[in-house]
Design a protein around this motif. Structure first.
Motif, mmCIF file in Angstrom:
data_model
loop_
_atom_site.group_PDB
_atom_site.id
_atom_site.type_symbol
_atom_site.label_atom_id
_atom_site.label_comp_id
_atom_site.label_asym_id
_atom_site.label_seq_id
_atom_site.Cartn_x
_atom_site.Cartn_y
_atom_site.Cartn_z
ATOM 1 N N PHE A 1 -14.369 -40.544 3.292
ATOM 2 C CA PHE A 1 -13.606 -39.640 2.440
ATOM 3 C C PHE A 1 -13.314 -38.338 3.173
ATOM 4 O O PHE A 1 -14.189 -37.770 3.827
ATOM 5 N N ASP A 2 -12.082 -37.887 3.038
ATOM 6 C CA ASP A 2 -11.687 -36.606 3.610
ATOM 7 C C ASP A 2 -11.710 -35.504 2.554
ATOM 8 O O ASP A 2 -11.922 -34.337 2.874
ATOM 9 N N TYR A 3 -11.488 -35.903 1.293
ATOM 10 C CA TYR A 3 -11.513 -34.962 0.169
ATOM 11 C C TYR A 3 -12.255 -35.602 -1.000
ATOM 12 O O TYR A 3 -12.187 -36.819 -1.201
ATOM 13 N N ALA A 4 -12.941 -34.771 -1.785
ATOM 14 C CA ALA A 4 -13.570 -35.238 -3.014
ATOM 15 C C ALA A 4 -13.364 -34.189 -4.095
ATOM 16 O O ALA A 4 -13.579 -32.992 -3.861
ATOM 17 N N LYS B 1 -11.263 -34.268 10.784
ATOM 18 C CA LYS B 1 -10.173 -34.891 11.524
ATOM 19 C C LYS B 1 -10.162 -36.376 11.191
ATOM 20 O O LYS B 1 -11.205 -37.028 11.154
ATOM 21 N N THR B 2 -8.976 -36.901 10.955
ATOM 22 C CA THR B 2 -8.872 -38.292 10.544
ATOM 23 C C THR B 2 -8.035 -39.094 11.527
ATOM 24 O O THR B 2 -7.098 -38.563 12.126
ATOM 25 N N SER B 3 -8.385 -40.358 11.663
ATOM 26 C CA SER B 3 -7.650 -41.228 12.578
ATOM 27 C C SER B 3 -6.563 -42.020 11.852
ATOM 28 O O SER B 3 -5.849 -42.799 12.469
ATOM 29 N N GLY B 4 -6.451 -41.823 10.553
ATOM 30 C CA GLY B 4 -5.451 -42.534 9.769
ATOM 31 C C GLY B 4 -5.126 -41.748 8.517
ATOM 32 O O GLY B 4 -5.468 -40.566 8.412
ATOM 33 N N PRO B 5 -4.470 -42.374 7.543
ATOM 34 C CA PRO B 5 -4.179 -41.676 6.286
ATOM 35 C C PRO B 5 -5.460 -41.161 5.645
ATOM 36 O O PRO B 5 -6.469 -41.878 5.604
ATOM 37 N N PRO B 6 -5.481 -39.930 5.157
ATOM 38 C CA PRO B 6 -6.689 -39.389 4.536
ATOM 39 C C PRO B 6 -7.046 -40.135 3.257
ATOM 40 O O PRO B 6 -6.223 -40.847 2.673
ATOM 41 N N HIS B 7 -8.277 -39.938 2.842
ATOM 42 C CA HIS B 7 -8.839 -40.665 1.699
ATOM 43 C C HIS B 7 -9.448 -39.634 0.750
ATOM 44 O O HIS B 7 -10.214 -38.776 1.175
ATOM 45 N N ILE B 8 -9.110 -39.736 -0.541
ATOM 46 C CA ILE B 8 -9.628 -38.793 -1.538
ATOM 47 C C ILE B 8 -10.367 -39.546 -2.635
ATOM 48 O O ILE B 8 -9.983 -40.652 -3.015
ATOM 49 N N LEU B 9 -11.444 -38.941 -3.130
ATOM 50 C CA LEU B 9 -12.221 -39.495 -4.235
ATOM 51 C C LEU B 9 -12.172 -38.542 -5.420
ATOM 52 O O LEU B 9 -12.448 -37.354 -5.284
ATOM 53 N N SER C 1 -20.806 -46.692 0.719
ATOM 54 C CA SER C 1 -21.287 -47.383 1.918
ATOM 55 C C SER C 1 -20.143 -47.783 2.846
ATOM 56 O O SER C 1 -20.382 -48.240 3.968
ATOM 57 N N ASN C 2 -18.902 -47.602 2.407
ATOM 58 C CA ASN C 2 -17.756 -47.932 3.251
ATOM 59 C C ASN C 2 -17.707 -47.012 4.461
ATOM 60 O O ASN C 2 -18.059 -45.840 4.379
ATOM 61 N N LYS C 3 -17.262 -47.550 5.567
ATOM 62 C CA LYS C 3 -17.232 -46.796 6.815
ATOM 63 C C LYS C 3 -15.800 -46.617 7.306
ATOM 64 O O LYS C 3 -14.916 -47.423 7.036
ATOM 65 N N ASP C 4 -15.602 -45.544 8.053
ATOM 66 C CA ASP C 4 -14.331 -45.277 8.705
ATOM 67 C C ASP C 4 -14.636 -44.953 10.160
ATOM 68 O O ASP C 4 -15.630 -44.270 10.458
ATOM 69 N N LYS C 5 -13.788 -45.402 11.072
ATOM 70 C CA LYS C 5 -14.076 -45.223 12.500
ATOM 71 C C LYS C 5 -14.101 -43.757 12.922
ATOM 72 O O LYS C 5 -14.692 -43.422 13.962
ATOM 73 N N ASP C 6 -13.496 -42.868 12.121
ATOM 74 C CA ASP C 6 -13.543 -41.442 12.480
ATOM 75 C C ASP C 6 -14.807 -40.762 11.972
ATOM 76 O O ASP C 6 -15.005 -39.566 12.177
#
Length: 290
Positions: free
Chosen positions: A114-117, A41-49, A105-110
């Motif tokens: 990363f939501d997808y890799a 579950k994400t609190s903002g736009p998802p992030h993919i690597l 090492s980047n952090k997200d409040k949720d």
């Protein structure tokens, strides 16, 4: 776009490995045994690597095309990539170590940066070095899990390094496929990005697609290593979107595509209807392989 020359020794390994396949022993897994990964579950736009080599980005760029599809479909998406041409996942990490350690090492409040890799191993290792394949993916996943413990991971099912007309094409395709399935089953919350299956279906002429244009392969090009060109990259982007979101995307009118396969050719926004030979057939093939 990275258009460095692939090290010749890598080419030799690829060619010699085609006659010396090594896949997992007693492997009866298939993609039906692998559940689709569930993104956190994400609190903002998802992030993919995207992490890989020239199958991810060379003549065309999977990260760029995927982002263009997301934008055209009003699907917010942040994109990161770690890509080095012609090397294994281990070398990708070592080559990009400073950048990699920063994004891991980047952090997200949720709780999940990363939501997808999308993890793509070199073809030589994916084809004939299952032990290294597993170790390299495990190493990368452990690093991703430091800031993204619930990330949805897709193992990139690679493409046979051989031409479709080569008698060993199907053998190498099946081996890469089997090994990718084994790796996906080994990783937490992982699934399969079936690029190899989609490319094979396109070569087979599914949905009326013809890969030959003026007697030239319109999916891949290369003298020693075959890389995706416009038709192949377009289908790969469709496949990724359909796999992640479980629906067909609206096809953008223009995409950033290669103008040719020469050294001085570059990416340029082009009309899909003229730069892609049969976009509807390629989209159907991609959707069938999601």
């Amino acid at each position: 776009m990275k258009k460095q020359l692939v090290i010749f020794s890598i080419v030799i390994i690829l060619l010699s490995s085609c006659n010396n396949f090594t896949s997992t022993e007693n492997n009866t897994s298939n993609e039906k045994n692998i559940p689709r990964p569930t993104p956190p579950k994400t609190s903002g736009p998802p992030h993919i690597l995207f992490i890989g080599n020239s199958q991810t980005e060379y003549f065309v760029s999977a990260p760029i095309l995927f982002k263009e599809f997301c934008d055209a479909n009003n699907q917010p998406m942040n994109v990161d990539q770690l890509i080095t041409v012609g090397v294994s996942l281990q070398k990708v990490y070592e080559t990009n170590k400073t950048e990699a350690n920063q994004i891991f090492s980047n952090k997200d409040k949720d709780g999940n940066y990363f939501d997808y890799a999308i993890i793509q191993e070199s073809t030589a290792i994916a084809l004939s070095e299952i032990g290294n394949y597993k170790a390299n993916v495990k190493m990368i996943v452990e690093k991703i899990h430091k800031n993204s413990p619930d990330v949805a991971i897709y193992i990139y099912q690679g493409i046979s390094p051989l031409a479709y007309t080569d008698s060993d094409f199907i053998m190498s395709h099946n081996t890469i496929r089997k090994n990718a399935i084994s790796i996906a089953a080994f990783i937490k919350n992982a699934g399969l990005l079936r690029v190899g299956d989609a490319i094979k279906d396109a070569y087979d002429g599914k949905n009326g697609y013809n890969y030959l244009v003026e007697n030239k392969d319109n999916l891949r090009y290369g003298k020693h290593t075959l890389h995706l060109i416009n038709d192949g990259g377009f289908m790969q982007a469709n496949l990724l979107y359909a796999t992640i979101f479980d629906k067909k995307p609206i096809i953008p009118k223009k995409l950033l595509l290669i103008t040719g396969t020469g050294y001085y050719d570059s990416l340029r926004k082009q009309e899909v209807t003229t730069a892609i030979s049969n976009p509807n057939a390629l989209q159907e093939i991609a959707f069938d392989n999601k």
